[in-house]
Write a protein that holds these residues in place. Structure first.
Motif, PDB file in Angstrom:
ATOM      1  N   UNK A 131     -32.309 -11.590  85.079  1.00  0.00           N
ATOM      2  CA  UNK A 131     -33.689 -11.472  85.198  1.00  0.00           C
ATOM      3  C   UNK A 131     -34.012 -10.173  85.370  1.00  0.00           C
ATOM      4  N   UNK A 132     -34.438  -9.224  84.363  1.00  0.00           N
ATOM      5  CA  UNK A 132     -35.660  -8.330  84.495  1.00  0.00           C
ATOM      6  C   UNK A 132     -36.468  -8.593  85.813  1.00  0.00           C
ATOM      7  N   UNK A 133     -36.769  -8.908  87.553  1.00  0.00           N
ATOM      8  CA  UNK A 133     -37.538  -9.643  87.843  1.00  0.00           C
ATOM      9  C   UNK A 133     -39.210  -8.474  88.524  1.00  0.00           C
ATOM     10  N   UNK A 134     -40.477  -9.415  87.974  1.00  0.00           N
ATOM     11  CA  UNK A 134     -40.700  -8.341  88.651  1.00  0.00           C
ATOM     12  C   UNK A 134     -40.946  -6.995  87.347  1.00  0.00           C
ATOM     13  N   UNK A 135     -41.045  -6.906  86.731  1.00  0.00           N
ATOM     14  CA  UNK A 135     -40.522  -5.402  85.943  1.00  0.00           C
ATOM     15  C   UNK A 135     -39.653  -4.543  85.673  1.00  0.00           C
ATOM     16  N   UNK A 136     -39.452  -4.535  86.902  1.00  0.00           N
ATOM     17  CA  UNK A 136     -37.769  -3.587  87.196  1.00  0.00           C
ATOM     18  C   UNK A 136     -36.468  -3.555  86.546  1.00  0.00           C
ATOM     19  N   UNK A 137     -36.577  -3.372  86.099  1.00  0.00           N
ATOM     20  CA  UNK A 137     -35.125  -3.566  85.560  1.00  0.00           C
ATOM     21  C   UNK A 137     -33.737  -4.240  86.684  1.00  0.00           C
ATOM     22  N   UNK A 138     -33.095  -4.646  85.855  1.00  0.00           N
ATOM     23  CA  UNK A 138     -31.873  -5.317  87.010  1.00  0.00           C
ATOM     24  C   UNK A 138     -31.004  -4.148  86.567  1.00  0.00           C
ATOM     25  N   UNK A 139     -29.625  -3.976  87.186  1.00  0.00           N
ATOM     26  CA  UNK A 139     -28.309  -3.587  87.100  1.00  0.00           C
ATOM     27  C   UNK A 139     -27.876  -3.629  85.591  1.00  0.00           C
ATOM     28  N   UNK A 140     -28.755  -3.538  84.544  1.00  0.00           N
ATOM     29  CA  UNK A 140     -27.660  -4.675  83.520  1.00  0.00           C
ATOM     30  C   UNK A 140     -26.757  -3.208  82.670  1.00  0.00           C
ATOM     31  N   UNK A 141     -26.726  -1.774  83.116  1.00  0.00           N
ATOM     32  CA  UNK A 141     -25.517  -0.653  82.260  1.00  0.00           C
ATOM     33  C   UNK A 141     -24.059  -2.001  83.556  1.00  0.00           C
ATOM     34  N   UNK A 142     -24.368  -2.693  84.693  1.00  0.00           N
ATOM     35  CA  UNK A 142     -23.257  -2.520  85.043  1.00  0.00           C
ATOM     36  C   UNK A 142     -22.487  -3.938  84.990  1.00  0.00           C
ATOM     37  N   UNK A 143     -23.909  -4.494  84.773  1.00  0.00           N
ATOM     38  CA  UNK A 143     -23.632  -6.361  84.285  1.00  0.00           C
ATOM     39  C   UNK A 143     -22.710  -6.495  82.622  1.00  0.00           C
ATOM     40  N   UNK A 144     -23.348  -5.111  82.140  1.00  0.00           N
ATOM     41  CA  UNK A 144     -22.847  -5.012  80.801  1.00  0.00           C
ATOM     42  C   UNK A 144     -21.978  -4.853  80.342  1.00  0.00           C
ATOM     43  N   UNK A 145     -20.885  -3.706  81.658  1.00  0.00           N
ATOM     44  CA  UNK A 145     -19.965  -3.045  82.019  1.00  0.00           C
ATOM     45  C   UNK A 145     -18.521  -4.275  81.797  1.00  0.00           C
ATOM     46  N   UNK A 146     -18.830  -5.390  83.174  1.00  0.00           N
ATOM     47  CA  UNK A 146     -18.553  -6.880  83.497  1.00  0.00           C
ATOM     48  C   UNK A 146     -18.839  -7.531  82.423  1.00  0.00           C
ATOM     49  N   UNK A 147     -19.142  -7.641  81.474  1.00  0.00           N
ATOM     50  CA  UNK A 147     -19.609  -8.417  80.367  1.00  0.00           C
ATOM     51  C   UNK A 147     -18.911  -8.178  78.698  1.00  0.00           C
ATOM     52  N   UNK A 167     -32.872   4.388  81.697  1.00  0.00           N
ATOM     53  CA  UNK A 167     -32.262   5.488  80.376  1.00  0.00           C
ATOM     54  C   UNK A 167     -32.462   5.284  79.486  1.00  0.00           C
ATOM     55  N   UNK A 168     -34.018   5.051  79.212  1.00  0.00           N
ATOM     56  CA  UNK A 168     -34.500   5.350  78.105  1.00  0.00           C
ATOM     57  C   UNK A 168     -34.260   4.434  77.098  1.00  0.00           C
ATOM     58  N   UNK A 169     -33.459   3.180  77.741  1.00  0.00           N
ATOM     59  CA  UNK A 169     -33.383   2.442  76.358  1.00  0.00           C
ATOM     60  C   UNK A 169     -33.947   1.154  76.826  1.00  0.00           C
ATOM     61  N   UNK A 270     -43.092  -2.117 100.740  1.00  0.00           N
ATOM     62  CA  UNK A 270     -43.187  -1.490  98.894  1.00  0.00           C
ATOM     63  C   UNK A 270     -42.258  -1.586  98.163  1.00  0.00           C
ATOM     64  N   UNK A 271     -42.373  -1.915  97.106  1.00  0.00           N
ATOM     65  CA  UNK A 271     -41.251  -2.560  95.619  1.00  0.00           C
ATOM     66  C   UNK A 271     -40.702  -0.842  95.684  1.00  0.00           C
ATOM     67  N   UNK A 272     -39.577  -0.860  95.306  1.00  0.00           N
ATOM     68  CA  UNK A 272     -38.558   0.663  95.116  1.00  0.00           C
ATOM     69  C   UNK A 272     -38.842   0.296  93.531  1.00  0.00           C
ATOM     70  N   UNK A 273     -38.155   1.976  92.549  1.00  0.00           N
ATOM     71  CA  UNK A 273     -38.255   2.211  91.699  1.00  0.00           C
ATOM     72  C   UNK A 273     -36.758   2.982  91.490  1.00  0.00           C
ATOM     73  N   UNK A 274     -35.787   2.484  90.976  1.00  0.00           N
ATOM     74  CA  UNK A 274     -33.566   3.138  90.906  1.00  0.00           C
ATOM     75  C   UNK A 274     -34.587   3.715  90.096  1.00  0.00           C
ATOM     76  N   UNK A 275     -33.838   5.003  90.122  1.00  0.00           N
ATOM     77  CA  UNK A 275     -33.282   5.817  89.520  1.00  0.00           C
ATOM     78  C   UNK A 275     -32.787   5.745  87.635  1.00  0.00           C
ATOM     79  N   UNK A 276     -33.971   6.427  87.341  1.00  0.00           N
ATOM     80  CA  UNK A 276     -33.466   5.985  85.513  1.00  0.00           C
ATOM     81  C   UNK A 276     -34.378   5.017  84.845  1.00  0.00           C
ATOM     82  N   UNK A 277     -34.899   3.772  85.890  1.00  0.00           N
ATOM     83  CA  UNK A 277     -35.708   3.245  84.996  1.00  0.00           C
ATOM     84  C   UNK A 277     -37.381   3.791  85.371  1.00  0.00           C
TER      85      UNK A 277
END
Length: 373
Positions: A131-147, A167-169, A270-277
């Motif tokens: 889930x991309x909770x609250x509007x912040x992307x999860x670490x989807x690139x890592x999850x896609x690699x695991x998958x 990263x623009x996607x 406060x909330x964070x914004x991860x690099x590239x997100x």
């Protein structure tokens, strides 16, 4: 009261609905097809399949991928319950893993641990549903690699993340994406949802599932449902979609103002914004170091609409306890005791933002703040 959310409905949406009403085509028709094309183009996906809600989008996407009884799907316990319920609806079993404390999103390290454990036990693990909770992307690139390594499907719950990206996607285009258009979301169709995919066969099956199993009218090839969106809803969505980039930018500006003003308070994280997100701030969610429930009470008394998303993790909900879930997931459980969401929507005025900041700052003496993080 400054509301936690406020859908913005203008003359454009009203006129679009009137045009549909006057056309006589109220149910799923060309407006739905147009909305599907436009939303797919906005996100960068080949196909979109509109549904009646985010919940039915998730349910349909899982079924379209063949998830069913005896299968398992890894997901997060810190989310709206529909993320997990959609798995149960198919007859499959959710497997909960803990979250990252900073983003509140599913922790890829815990995902991989769970994959190894379930595979070792011979479980029919088929997919990951992050889930991309609250509007912040999860670490989807890592999850896609695991998958990729473990041959798993990925169904993205992007119901709170319209326009968020890594990263623009855009999120919702890494795996099969699901979105909600509930009135509190970054754009709305009143109620509604949509599935994104680059797989033509998945899109075709999803269309059949949402419409009683039909490919050809009154010829029912599979068991399906009535999960259709109406042209009335799609007309609202088309008008809203044009405004989504500017509304997201306003949410981001509002969040930046709140963070700048609140980050020095020792009892607020406060909330964070991860690099590239790109975080699109469906919610502006802080942690309260002190009596969170007292903070909610006092903020409401000061005219600030707040929300707790979520006060009880999914694995601790009574319906899941009754199903035998007894997981201990400390980060999700801690988050449920500390989180508090403040208004961040694009209808806020500068004076509203200042009122929110002043109300939060005034809590220090009222919530048992320890004075440090």
């Amino acid at each position: 009261m400054i509301p936690i959310a406020r859908p913005i409905i203008s003359e454009e949406e009203k006129q679009a609905v009137l045009a549909v009403l006057e056309s006589g085509q109220l149910a799923q028709g060309e407006k739905v097809a147009e909305f599907e094309r436009e939303f797919a183009a906005f996100c960068g996906a080949r196909y979109a399949v509109a549904t009646s809600s985010g919940t039915t989008a998730l349910h349909t996407a899982l079924l379209a991928h063949g998830i069913g009884p005896g299968d398992e799907v890894i997901t997060t316990p810190f989310t709206f319950i529909a993320s997990a319920n959609a798995i149960l609806f198919t007859g499959a079993r959710p497997v909960f893993v803990d979250i990252e404390p900073e983003t509140f999103n599913i922790d890829p390290n815990r995902v991989e641990e769970a994959v190894r454990e379930r595979k070792k036990k011979g479980a029919r693990l088929k997919a990951v549903l992050p889930v991309h909770l609250f509007g912040h992307p999860c670490n989807i690139e890592a999850i896609m690699e695991i998958a990729r390594r473990y041959d798993l499907l990925v169904i993205e719950d992007a119901c709170q993340a319209h326009g968020a990206s890594v990263n623009g996607k855009k999120v919702g285009t890494f795996g099969t994406g699901c979105f909600s258009f509930y009135p509190t979301k970054n754009i709305t169709t009143g109620e509604g949802g949509i599935i994104l995919t680059d797989d033509e066969k998945v899109a075709e099956r999803a269309r059949m599932i949402r419409e009683h199993g039909m490919r050809k009218r009154y010829y029912h090839e599979i068991l399906g449902f009535n999960f259709r969106m109406t042209d009335i809803q799609a007309a609202i969505g088309l008008a809203q979609l044009k405004k989504l980039p500017q509304w997201n930018e306003q949410r981001i500006r509002n969040a930046a103002y709140l963070t700048e003003r609140l980050r020095h308070l020792p009892f607020v994280v406060p909330p964070v914004v991860k690099k590239g997100c790109v975080h699109v701030f469906h919610q502006y969610t802080i942690r309260i170091k002190g009596d969170r429930d007292r903070a909610v009470e006092r903020l409401k008394a000061k005219g600030i609409g707040v929300g707790i998303y979520y006060p009880l993790p999914v694995h601790q909900q009574p319906v899941y306890r009754d199903l035998g879930y007894d997981d201990v997931l400390p980060e999700a459980e801690r988050a449920s005791r500390e989180v508090l969401s403040l208004p961040v929507h694009p209808a806020l005025r500068p004076e509203d933002l200042e009122t929110i900041v002043e109300a939060v700052a005034s809590l220090k003496e009222e919530i048992g703040c320890s004075g440090s993080r």
